[in-house]
Structure formats: structure tokens, C-alpha cells
Motif scaffolding. Structure first.
Motif, PDB file in Angstrom:
ATOM      1  N   THR A 165      -5.391   3.322   6.213  1.00  0.00           N
ATOM      2  CA  THR A 165      -4.625   2.141   6.575  1.00  0.00           C
ATOM      3  C   THR A 165      -5.533   1.069   7.152  1.00  0.00           C
ATOM      4  O   THR A 165      -6.617   1.344   7.639  1.00  0.00           O
ATOM      5  CB  THR A 165      -3.541   2.478   7.617  1.00  0.00           C
ATOM      6  OG1 THR A 165      -4.185   3.019   8.782  1.00  0.00           O
ATOM      7  CG2 THR A 165      -2.545   3.470   7.062  1.00  0.00           C
ATOM      8  N   THR A 166      -5.055  -0.176   7.075  1.00  0.00           N
ATOM      9  CA  THR A 166      -5.808  -1.311   7.580  1.00  0.00           C
ATOM     10  C   THR A 166      -4.876  -2.205   8.362  1.00  0.00           C
ATOM     11  O   THR A 166      -3.793  -2.517   7.901  1.00  0.00           O
ATOM     12  CB  THR A 166      -6.425  -2.111   6.406  1.00  0.00           C
ATOM     13  OG1 THR A 166      -7.203  -1.234   5.603  1.00  0.00           O
ATOM     14  CG2 THR A 166      -7.286  -3.256   6.936  1.00  0.00           C
ATOM     15  N   THR A 167      -5.279  -2.633   9.530  1.00  0.00           N
ATOM     16  CA  THR A 167      -4.452  -3.530  10.325  1.00  0.00           C
ATOM     17  C   THR A 167      -4.580  -4.953   9.817  1.00  0.00           C
ATOM     18  O   THR A 167      -5.545  -5.312   9.147  1.00  0.00           O
ATOM     19  CB  THR A 167      -4.872  -3.502  11.807  1.00  0.00           C
ATOM     20  OG1 THR A 167      -6.246  -3.905  11.893  1.00  0.00           O
ATOM     21  CG2 THR A 167      -4.707  -2.119  12.393  1.00  0.00           C
ATOM     22  N   PRO A 192       0.856  -1.045   8.018  1.00  0.00           N
ATOM     23  CA  PRO A 192       0.580  -0.296   9.242  1.00  0.00           C
ATOM     24  C   PRO A 192       0.402  -1.236  10.428  1.00  0.00           C
ATOM     25  O   PRO A 192      -0.206  -2.288  10.329  1.00  0.00           O
ATOM     26  CB  PRO A 192      -0.724   0.446   8.924  1.00  0.00           C
ATOM     27  CG  PRO A 192      -1.360  -0.366   7.857  1.00  0.00           C
ATOM     28  CD  PRO A 192      -0.242  -0.936   7.047  1.00  0.00           C
ATOM     29  N   ARG A 219      -4.484  -5.530  -0.321  1.00  0.00           N
ATOM     30  CA  ARG A 219      -4.476  -4.253   0.395  1.00  0.00           C
ATOM     31  C   ARG A 219      -5.405  -4.278   1.609  1.00  0.00           C
ATOM     32  O   ARG A 219      -5.140  -3.587   2.596  1.00  0.00           O
ATOM     33  CB  ARG A 219      -4.837  -3.115  -0.566  1.00  0.00           C
ATOM     34  CG  ARG A 219      -3.709  -2.745  -1.517  1.00  0.00           C
ATOM     35  CD  ARG A 219      -4.106  -1.637  -2.472  1.00  0.00           C
ATOM     36  NE  ARG A 219      -5.105  -2.096  -3.425  1.00  0.00           N
ATOM     37  CZ  ARG A 219      -5.665  -1.324  -4.343  1.00  0.00           C
ATOM     38  NH1 ARG A 219      -5.333  -0.033  -4.422  1.00  0.00           N
ATOM     39  NH2 ARG A 219      -6.557  -1.826  -5.192  1.00  0.00           N
ATOM     40  N   GLY A 253      -2.752  -3.320   4.023  1.00  0.00           N
ATOM     41  CA  GLY A 253      -2.743  -1.864   3.986  1.00  0.00           C
ATOM     42  C   GLY A 253      -2.732  -1.321   2.575  1.00  0.00           C
ATOM     43  O   GLY A 253      -2.155  -1.921   1.661  1.00  0.00           O
ATOM     44  N   SER A 290       0.743  -0.766   0.953  1.00  0.00           N
ATOM     45  CA  SER A 290       1.698  -1.874   1.031  1.00  0.00           C
ATOM     46  C   SER A 290       2.119  -2.341  -0.360  1.00  0.00           C
ATOM     47  O   SER A 290       1.394  -2.193  -1.342  1.00  0.00           O
ATOM     48  CB  SER A 290       1.078  -3.044   1.804  1.00  0.00           C
ATOM     49  OG  SER A 290      -0.135  -3.459   1.201  1.00  0.00           O
TER      50      SER A 290
END
Length: 278
Positions: free
Chosen positions: A51-53, A171, A228, A232, A235
Motif C-alpha cells: 500500500t501507498t499513502t 489506504p 497507483r 494505492g 485502488s
């Protein structure tokens, strides 16, 4: 009571009525199923778990220390004015504070502006007078088709109408539900804006069920190259046109063309959020 489980459960909670654990569970499940008829997505890809903020913008000018005026109409009007209202700055502050919009009675969507749109709004907000200020329509324009010169197409001008996306599985989105509403700059060469394919195939006046949800790989192939990275790996999104209008209580609503809408709300506060303790 299963025809209207959310109303029944909300009323029972308000009145302090005692419900058995099994009854509460049945009502909760039924409520969750019925509240997702609007903005209902297909099943997302689960191929990659990393995941990536969402990165925060570096520009933080004019963000106030208290956020009460972001929610309360009287304080909002005192802070941003009324004739004219600095709507551009209001949208920037909602974005910079990672504020949420309460859709469908408790679905908390974080408002995210693309970098290009934020830059555009910053220019508008600091220029006076300015005919490029976004318009908040009056309460009589409760649906997009009520506004003057409405037509069913993909056009937007960043004043009356905005290009946007409903994005799921984000996320760490504010509100704790993984929901984001992203607005982008229309007709402004925005790398995060609508792709040519999204513009060509837009049919946002129809029901979500018959529309095309886009997963990350497809959006990136069509032109949103860092989708992405920004939202995320799992997503996915559905694009909508949005506009702003007031209601009878002077609250501002951000409304999609299909009629689903939300108003600025306390982060994580809503009927569905309260059930889960968020």
C-alpha cells in the motif's frame, strides 16, 4: 423492518431501545448492504498487497488553526465571505486539512484535489475580483440537471462543473473507510485529470451499475501514469462530473451527476462510522 434497516436501527439507537445481539447483527448486515446501492463498485483486484499513502501537498498557505468554520455554515460565511465567497480557498482548505465529505449517511470520502487543480484554485483564491471563482448554486439546484445550460456530456469548466473520481481501496484515507473523492483540472493538461478514454466514454448521468469502473493498471495505460503510486496498488475508480450547491440549512453539498452527494462532515463521524467506533 428489514425493508429499511438503517432507519430502524438508527431509530432504535436514538430511542435507547434494547435489541438482542442477533437482531442487532441482522440489522447491521442489512444496513450495510442497502447503503451501498449508490457508489457501488465491482470487486477490486487483490493481486498486490503493498500500500501507498496519499502524499500531502507542500503548499500550506492560508490554512487556519481551527477547522470549525469548515463545517459550520455561519462560521464558514464569516471566514470566507458571502458576496463574494472565496470558494476556491474553501476547497483548498478542505483539501489541505484532509477533510471528509459525508456521503449516503456515513460513507466518509476524503476530498483530494489534483496538484494542477490546487494550483489553479490558489491563483483564483488570491486574485480579486475574479470571475473564475467556483460557483455554489442555490438550494433550488438540488440536482445537476437543474443548473442553467445543463447537458449530458463530459464538459467541465472548473467553475460550474468539475471533473472528478470516486476512488476506493485507498489506504489511510481520512475517515477510515478507504474512500476518496478526487477533483482534477478540466481542460488544463492535468496528468491526474480524466483520460481521453474516460472523456469519450463518459455517461455519468446513468446508474453506477451500468458504468465502467477502472482499476489501476487500466487508468495508467490510458494516461494517469501514477494512479497507483498516489492512491494505492489496489485502488480503483469511477469518474463523475461534480458541482456544488447549498441546501435549506445553508450547508454546501458536493454532488455527482447521478445524484449521490455529500457535505463536509467530522472526520470519521457518521452513522456507519459510529457503528464501527471510528
Amino acid at each position: 423492518f428489514l425493508k429499511h434497516p438503517c432507519n430502524y436501527l438508527s431509530g432504535a439507537m436514538t430511542m435507547g431501545a434494547h435489541l438482542s445481539p442477533m437482531t442487532s447483527l441482522v440489522l447491521l448486515i442489512s444496513c450495510l448492504l442497502t447503503t451501498t446501492t449508490s457508489f457501488t463498485p465491482p470487486k477490486p483486484s487483490t493481486a498486490n498487497k503493498r500500500t501507498t499513502t496519499i502524499p500531502t501537498t507542500q503548499q500550506r498557505k492560508m490554512v487556519a488553526s481551527s477547522s470549525s468554520y469548515l463545517l459550520e455554515p455561519t462560521e464558514r460565511d464569516t471566514h470566507y465571505g458571502t458576496k463574494p465567497m472565496n470558494v476556491a480557498q474553501y476547497l483548498i482548505d478542505l483539501h489541505d486539512t484532509k477533510s471528509t465529505f459525508d456521503f449516503c449517511g456515513g460513507m466518509m470520502f476524503q476530498l483530494v484535489l489534483s496538484d494542477k487543480l490546487r494550483q489553479h484554485l490558489q491563483s483564483v483564491a488570491t486574485s480579486s475580483p475574479n470571475d473564475s471563482q467556483p460557483i455554489i448554486f442555490d438550494k433550488s439546484k438540488a440536482r445537476m440537471f437543474d443548473i442553467p445550460e445543463y447537458s449530458q456530456n463530459a464538459s467541465a469548466d472548473n467553475i460550474r462543473l468539475f471533473h472528478g473520481r470516486e476512488i476506493r481501496k485507498v489506504p489511510h484515507a481520512t475517515g477510515g473507510m478507504g474512500f476518496v473523492l478526487q477533483l482534477s483540472l478540466a481542460d488544463g493538461n492535468d496528468p491526474e485529470g480524466w483520460t481521453d478514454a474516460e472523456i469519450e466514454g463518459y455517461d455519468g448521468w446513468g446508474h453506477d451499475v451500468g458504468r465502467v469502473w477502472r482499476k489501476g493498471p487500466r487508468l495508467e495505460e490510458e494516461g494517469f501514469e501514477n494512479f497507483r503510486t498516489r492512491f494505492g496498488l489496489e485502488s480503483f475508480a469511477l469518474h463523475h462530473r461534480f458541482y456544488l450547491h447549498f441546501d435549506g440549512e445553508n450547508r454546501m453539498w458536493l454532488s455527482a451527476e447521478d445524484g449521490c452527494e455529500g457535505t463536509p462532515g467530522e472526520k470519521g463521524v457518521g452513522f456507519l462510522s459510529s457503528l464501527f467506533g471510528r
